[in-house]
Enzyme design. Sequence first.
Site, PDB file in Angstrom:
ATOM      1  N   ASP A  52     -99.064 -24.591   0.799  1.00 17.52           N
ATOM      2  CA  ASP A  52     -99.147 -23.569  -0.251  1.00 17.52           C
ATOM      3  C   ASP A  52     -99.867 -24.092  -1.501  1.00 17.52           C
ATOM      4  OD1 ASP A  52     -97.348 -22.152   1.468  1.00 17.52           O
ATOM      5  OD2 ASP A  52     -95.641 -23.054   0.461  1.00 17.52           O
ATOM      6  N   GLU A 264     -97.377 -11.932   1.896  1.00 18.33           N
ATOM      7  CA  GLU A 264     -96.962 -12.932   0.901  1.00 18.33           C
ATOM      8  C   GLU A 264     -98.212 -13.637   0.361  1.00 18.33           C
ATOM      9  OE1 GLU A 264     -94.354 -15.543   3.143  1.00 18.33           O
ATOM     10  OE2 GLU A 264     -95.987 -16.328   4.351  1.00 18.33           O
TER      11      GLU A 264
HETATM   12  O1  FUB Z   1     -93.680 -22.589   1.937  1.00 19.09           O
HETATM   13  C1  FUB Z   1     -92.690 -21.616   2.160  1.00 19.09           C
HETATM   14  C2  FUB Z   1     -93.308 -20.278   2.362  1.00 19.09           C
HETATM   15  O2  FUB Z   1     -94.170 -20.300   3.489  1.00 19.09           O
HETATM   16  C3  FUB Z   1     -94.204 -19.818   1.241  1.00 19.09           C
HETATM   17  O3  FUB Z   1     -93.517 -19.429   0.100  1.00 19.09           O
HETATM   18  C4  FUB Z   1     -94.944 -18.766   1.953  1.00 19.09           C
HETATM   19  O4  FUB Z   1     -96.051 -18.259   1.275  1.00 19.09           O
HETATM   20  C5  FUB Z   1     -95.286 -19.455   3.254  1.00 19.09           C
HETATM   21  O5  FUB Z   1     -96.426 -20.259   3.123  1.00 19.09           O
END
Ligand code: FUB
Length: 364
Positions: A52, A264
Amino acid sequence: MQNLMKYSPIFCTLLVLSSCSQPTETVKEAKVADITSKYLAEPLITDHYTADPSAHVFDGKIYIYPSHDVESDVAEDDLGAHFNMMDYHVYSMDSPSGTITDHGKVLGVDDIPWAKRQLWAPDAAEKDGKYYLYFPAKDEKDIFKIGVAVGDSPTGPFTAQPEPIKGSYSIDPSVFADSDGSYYMYFGGIWGGQLQKYRNNKFDDKGAAPTDGLPADDQPALGPIIAKMSGDMLQFAETPKRVKILDENGKDLLNGDNDRRFFEAAWIHKYNGTYYLSYSTGDTHFIAYATGDNPYGPFTYRGVVLNPVEGWTNHHSIVEVDGNWFIYYHDTELSGKTHLRNIKVTPLKHLENGSIETINPITE
Ligand code: FUB
């Protein structure tokens, strides 16, 4: 019923790395590409798992704020409990093809009074010589909130505020500094990120399954949430609003449009006066993008920035460095496990018609 295998490992373990050591300052050679590899780019960091990546240029230098993936004894589930991250490191690079420096641990879950677990994807912003690290974490009730920690340098140390940002919820904060001096936070993620449990900023829990609470497939999809930041960067200056993402006919993207709808990892960059909202489509694994003429949208879907990477999650940031554009992203090349990721960087190209050239992270 949608595929409930979110966050499940797809590939077998190829290599196990120690993720417990806490280096103070280590420097690694970064390799942007290796023509013998099937991957477009190589891992930037090999002594920790990282994911991320939120990249920014502060004072002429690139700073990267990633999640710090770790193996823990938490059992895997469809809500991502095994993404049990406990701290953040900050990294810097003089150029995207240069060396990368690990500035060590800058914030841990024990330093955050309200947080219990799961430090997920962070971001950072600079204003008037202060640096703000924004992060999601679960509170005592296992509800994701977004917190902020403040430092005097891009590499911290950062001191967490005693409470989460008032009115914040869900995950994946990213803070965009507009050219007029305004700052906006975008946030939200569905399934494990809990965005489907909210309507109009109110918690309305419809059940425990990842898809409980999502709109019907023929209804408008949920979008990321936006709020302007207060002058001190510690709170929202307004009631958060849903960002609309429209199709080519000006209609909302629908919840059943899994290849294009928001899941997301919202990120905004501005190019030639146009606002580009890029995001992960989650269960279909694309980094998609949509364009608009202001930070609030609506945004119109334009296509794919990054095709699926190895691993379940896809999460990125887009940054301009000396007039050239780059995408930082992750995959699971080092571990083969979807919750133990490694960050990478590769150039990104804006085409003359305002579109972005699609990047293939796997070249064969
Ligand atoms: O790293 C945990 C979660 O996985 C992140 O918050 C999301 O965007 C996904 O990458």
